[in-house]
Write an enzyme that holds these catalytic residues in place. Structure first.
Site, short mmCIF file in Angstrom:
data_model
loop_
_atom_site.label_atom_id
_atom_site.label_comp_id
_atom_site.label_asym_id
_atom_site.label_seq_id
_atom_site.Cartn_x
_atom_site.Cartn_y
_atom_site.Cartn_z
N LYS A 184 0.91 -1.21 0.43
CA LYS A 184 0.11 0.02 0.27
C LYS A 184 1.01 1.13 -0.57
O LYS A 184 0.76 2.34 -1.13
CB LYS A 184 -1.08 -0.20 1.19
CG LYS A 184 -1.53 0.92 0.76
CD LYS A 184 -2.45 1.80 2.82
CE LYS A 184 -1.13 1.88 3.65
NZ LYS A 184 -2.12 2.37 4.51
N ASP A 196 -6.37 1.31 1.20
CA ASP A 196 -6.37 1.60 2.66
C ASP A 196 -7.78 0.94 3.31
O ASP A 196 -8.57 0.48 2.25
CB ASP A 196 -6.36 2.95 2.92
CG ASP A 196 -7.37 3.55 2.36
OD1 ASP A 196 -8.12 3.07 1.30
OD2 ASP A 196 -6.90 4.92 2.18
#
Length: 362
Positions: A230, A248
């Site tokens: 991420k 997320d």
């Protein structure tokens, strides 16, 4: 006289013979009686035998009748050959493992792709100024800020990093920092000890392995302490212009509500959603989805009545549907409140966005 005697003798002989033969004549009726009795007994016994024989015959016929259906039903025991795809349509039969699950709500793959891309286009019109909501001036600041954003808001990170970067502007400076001093600066972000260890560790790795520069490759970024896929895609997409999907908590929540995927693992979500869009759309798509999750499609109480993509959303109705009540749930610039960046892009300010206040300003 002689004749008379002779005749008498013959008559006597005749009587004698008649007398001797009489018992035989008397025995004949007895024999006939005994024979008749035997026949009667035989006649009496024969109905019982016939009845027994009849019972045996009827039992055989009954068993034959019972056995007959088994012979006729035997072929039904053999499993019928059914195509694998048809198995899933049979009631009460579990679908075969080889049968792919149907798209949500009977939606075809083509329809899903079209709906997903239309949602992205609608969000691009609503948020034409969407951007990463972390303040940064270079790749080093972005990677540090992204690591610090775990388990807190971008706003809190943006209010904290100015003091951090003022004291440690380069990877070399942060690598040589005293941990206790860094912890004191990062305290407002939560989990400050673990975050201090990560940012000092990644600064040392940048200094020792990459000459103090943030690498522009995924395989190099994920080797840095505290940096996962991420964080790596945030840096690649926003500091180097290389497409990536940032999965997320907001992104995960919304793509599942929209039924783009049923996956729960971030890597699998990334792969499933990435397959719906061209690679060139990935970075902006991430911004659009995350912005919508923070402003309108909240985790606990979505503002469904104020949602611009309500007609395309399978989860419409999970939140407030009344337009007036939904407007009160809007956050950031949609609700008239400051955004998360202290120094937002000019396009955001031109669109009516407001900069966030610094730490301690209320």
């Amino acid at each position: 006289m002689k004749k008379t005697a002779a005749s008498k003798k013959s008559a006597a002989a005749d009587r004698a013979s008649t007398t001797e033969e009489a018992p035989a004549t008397e025995e004949a009726p007895a024999a006939r009686k005994s024979a008749a009795a035997k026949k009667a007994a035989t006649a009496k016994k024969s109905p019982a035998k016939k009845a027994a024989t009849a019972k045996k015959a009827s039992a055989k016929k009954a068993s034959a009748k019972k056995a007959a259906p088994l012979k006729r039903q035997a072929p039904a025991k053999k499993p019928a050959v059914v195509p694998k795809k048809a198995t899933a349509a049979v009631k009460g039969v579990a679908p075969a493992k080889t049968v792919a699950p149907k798209p949500p709500r009977g939606e075809s793959r083509t329809a899903l792709v079209r709906r997903a891309r239309r949602i992205n286009r609608e969000l691009a019109e609503v948020y034409p100024y969407a951007h990463p909501e972390l303040d940064f001036e270079n790749p080093f600041q972005l990677v540090v800020a992204t690591v610090l954003s775990a388990q807190t808001t971008d706003l809190r990170v943006n209010q904290t990093t100015p003091a951090l970067f003022a004291k440690y502007p380069t990877p070399e400076d942060l690598a040589a920092a005293v941990p206790e001093e860094v912890e004191e600066i990062l305290r407002p972000t939560g989990f400050f000890r673990a975050k201090t260890k990560s940012v000092i560790g990644l600064s040392k790795a940048l200094t020792e392995d990459f000459g103090g520069e943030v690498p522009g490759r995924l395989e190099d970024l994920v080797k840095l302490p505290g940096v996962g896929r991420k964080t790596a895609f945030v840096v690649l997409g926003n500091a180097f212009g290389r497409p990536g999907i940032t999965v997320d908590t907001h992104f995960q929540r919304l793509v599942r509500r929209w039924r783009w995927t049923e996956e729960t693992d971030p890597d699998k979500i990334e792969a499933a959603v990435g397959a719906l869009f061209p690679k060139s759309d990935w970075t902006d798509l991430s911004h659009h989805v995350i912005w919508h999750g923070r402003r309108i499609c909240h985790a606990r109480k979505p503002a469904c009545g104020a949602c611009p993509i309500a007609p395309l959303c399978p989860a419409y109705g999970e939140g407030e549907t009344d337009p007036e009540k939904a407007k009160k749930l809007l956050k950031y610039e949609k609700g008239g409140f400051p955004g998360q960046r202290l120094k937002p892009p000019q396009a955001y300010l031109d669109a009516g966005g407001k900069p966030a206040p610094p730490l301690g300003a209320g």
